[in-house]
Scaffold this motif. Structure first.
Motif, mmCIF file in Angstrom:
data_model
loop_
_atom_site.group_PDB
_atom_site.id
_atom_site.type_symbol
_atom_site.label_atom_id
_atom_site.label_comp_id
_atom_site.label_asym_id
_atom_site.label_seq_id
_atom_site.Cartn_x
_atom_site.Cartn_y
_atom_site.Cartn_z
ATOM 1 N N LEU A 26 17.380 1.248 -38.585
ATOM 2 C CA LEU A 26 17.032 2.309 -39.503
ATOM 3 C C LEU A 26 15.824 1.911 -40.373
ATOM 4 O O LEU A 26 14.918 2.614 -40.559
ATOM 5 N N GLN A 27 15.941 0.693 -40.764
ATOM 6 C CA GLN A 27 14.899 0.109 -41.801
ATOM 7 C C GLN A 27 13.545 0.077 -41.158
ATOM 8 O O GLN A 27 12.442 0.417 -41.656
ATOM 9 N N LEU A 28 13.462 -0.283 -39.734
ATOM 10 C CA LEU A 28 12.414 -0.546 -38.963
ATOM 11 C C LEU A 28 11.879 1.011 -38.828
ATOM 12 O O LEU A 28 10.508 1.255 -39.037
ATOM 13 N N ARG A 29 12.520 2.085 -38.760
ATOM 14 C CA ARG A 29 11.964 3.227 -38.621
ATOM 15 C C ARG A 29 11.438 3.698 -39.773
ATOM 16 O O ARG A 29 10.281 4.571 -39.956
ATOM 17 N N ILE A 30 12.159 3.327 -40.908
ATOM 18 C CA ILE A 30 11.496 3.746 -42.392
ATOM 19 C C ILE A 30 10.218 3.018 -42.946
ATOM 20 O O ILE A 30 9.208 3.678 -43.151
ATOM 21 N N LEU A 77 9.454 7.342 -31.584
ATOM 22 C CA LEU A 77 9.524 7.581 -29.988
ATOM 23 C C LEU A 77 10.911 6.731 -29.298
ATOM 24 O O LEU A 77 10.576 5.668 -29.623
ATOM 25 N N SER A 78 11.363 7.408 -28.634
ATOM 26 C CA SER A 78 12.558 6.780 -27.990
ATOM 27 C C SER A 78 12.259 5.971 -26.704
ATOM 28 O O SER A 78 12.743 4.837 -26.351
ATOM 29 N N PHE A 130 16.011 0.139 -28.100
ATOM 30 C CA PHE A 130 16.764 -0.680 -29.202
ATOM 31 C C PHE A 130 16.767 -0.066 -30.728
ATOM 32 O O PHE A 130 17.683 -0.613 -31.430
ATOM 33 N N LEU A 131 16.063 0.912 -30.764
ATOM 34 C CA LEU A 131 15.966 1.529 -32.255
ATOM 35 C C LEU A 131 17.331 2.441 -32.236
ATOM 36 O O LEU A 131 17.327 2.828 -33.507
ATOM 37 N N PHE A 132 18.007 2.821 -31.330
ATOM 38 C CA PHE A 132 18.693 4.027 -31.282
ATOM 39 C C PHE A 132 20.246 3.497 -30.701
ATOM 40 O O PHE A 132 21.223 4.111 -30.729
ATOM 41 N N CYS A 133 20.164 2.511 -30.117
ATOM 42 C CA CYS A 133 21.540 1.847 -29.296
ATOM 43 C C CYS A 133 21.641 0.434 -29.626
ATOM 44 O O CYS A 133 20.668 -0.229 -29.718
#
Length: 267
Positions: free
Chosen positions: A111-115, A56-57, A62-65
């Protein structure tokens, strides 16, 4: 430590699992050996991997920018380096390279946090599936029920161990991202002209994901004992306290008081 409030991880026990040395998968070995052939020119993330893992954005931007540079420190460096507008990185060569390297590390950490987040959710789903399988015990003959439950217990142990590994990975990634934030902050602080002891006090403020520097950074600069000298060293113009000009007080002027005219005496 496992948070009991999180229903995704309440299946974990506080006891530490036994340490077992596992062999490295050949595909993983081949992957890191290929990347390490050209470590400087390797991209922070593999092409196409970003599209495989989503989160979820809203509330997690902070996960995307990258966190945007902010604070009086950044404004001072931009002014000192004569940038026409807000610059994304310092102009000095070493500081610019340090900031760029920090950005690469941050991209990989996001990216690692999302994985690991996806791994944790899938591991919990796997555990719940084995719990459902155990409910079919009563539909089996008496001799097969014990064998089924042994299989279910083993099946539940695997996602529990994997879930703990996901949490440990998330902890390691969070520390990597924190190191990246400190790295980029250091790049700006090195060019700010602040004394080293002041720089050290500005590097360990909380990181909330939006701005590179904490909101407490500017507050700290203003609260220093020699805050005026510190801000002036950053190139910030501090207006002097306005004082009223001294005006000598003139002595009171004597005003003319007309005398009353006496009327002539009449009999």
């Amino acid at each position: 430590m496992v948070e009991q409030e999180d229903p995704k991880v309440d299946i974990l026990s506080p006891e530490r699992p036994s340490s077992i040395a596992l062999p490295l998968v050949k595909t993983i070995q081949s992957n890191y050996k290929t990347i390490w052939l050209t470590p400087a020119s390797s991209a922070p993330t593999a092409k196409g991997v970003e599209c495989k893992y989503f989160a979820l954005s809203k509330g997690y931007e902070f996960l995307f920018c990258h966190p945007s540079p902010c604070s009086l420190v950044v404004s001072a460096v931009n002014k000192r380096e004569c940038h026409g507008q807000q610059a994304p990185a310092p102009k000095a060569k070493e500081a610019k390279h340090l900031d760029l390297f920090g950005r690469k590390v941050y991209s990989s950490g996001d990216l690692q946090l999302r994985i690991v987040n996806q791994q944790a959710i899938l591991n919990r789903h796997n555990f719940n599936s084995w719990v459902v399988v155990g409910k079919f015990k009563d539909n089996l003959p008496q001799g097969s029920q014990q064998e089924l439950m042994a299989l279910v217990d083993e099946g539940k142990a695997v996602p529990k161990t994997s879930l703990q590994a996901s949490l440990d990975s998330a902890d390691a990634v969070a520390r990597t991202v924190a190191s990246e934030v400190v790295m980029r902050c250091s790049a700006w602080l090195q060019e700010s002209g602040l004394l080293p002891e002041i720089q050290n006090t500005l590097q360990d403020f909380p990181f909330k994901g939006s701005g590179l520097f904490s909101d407490q950074t500017d507050m700290r600069l203003h609260s220093l004992k020699d805050s005026r000298a510190t801000l002036e060293s950053l190139g910030m113009h501090i207006p002097a306290t306005q004082r009223k000009l001294f005006k000598p007080q003139l002595p009171p002027r004597c005003q003319y008081q007309p005398r009353h005219r006496h009327e002539p005496y009449c009999r």
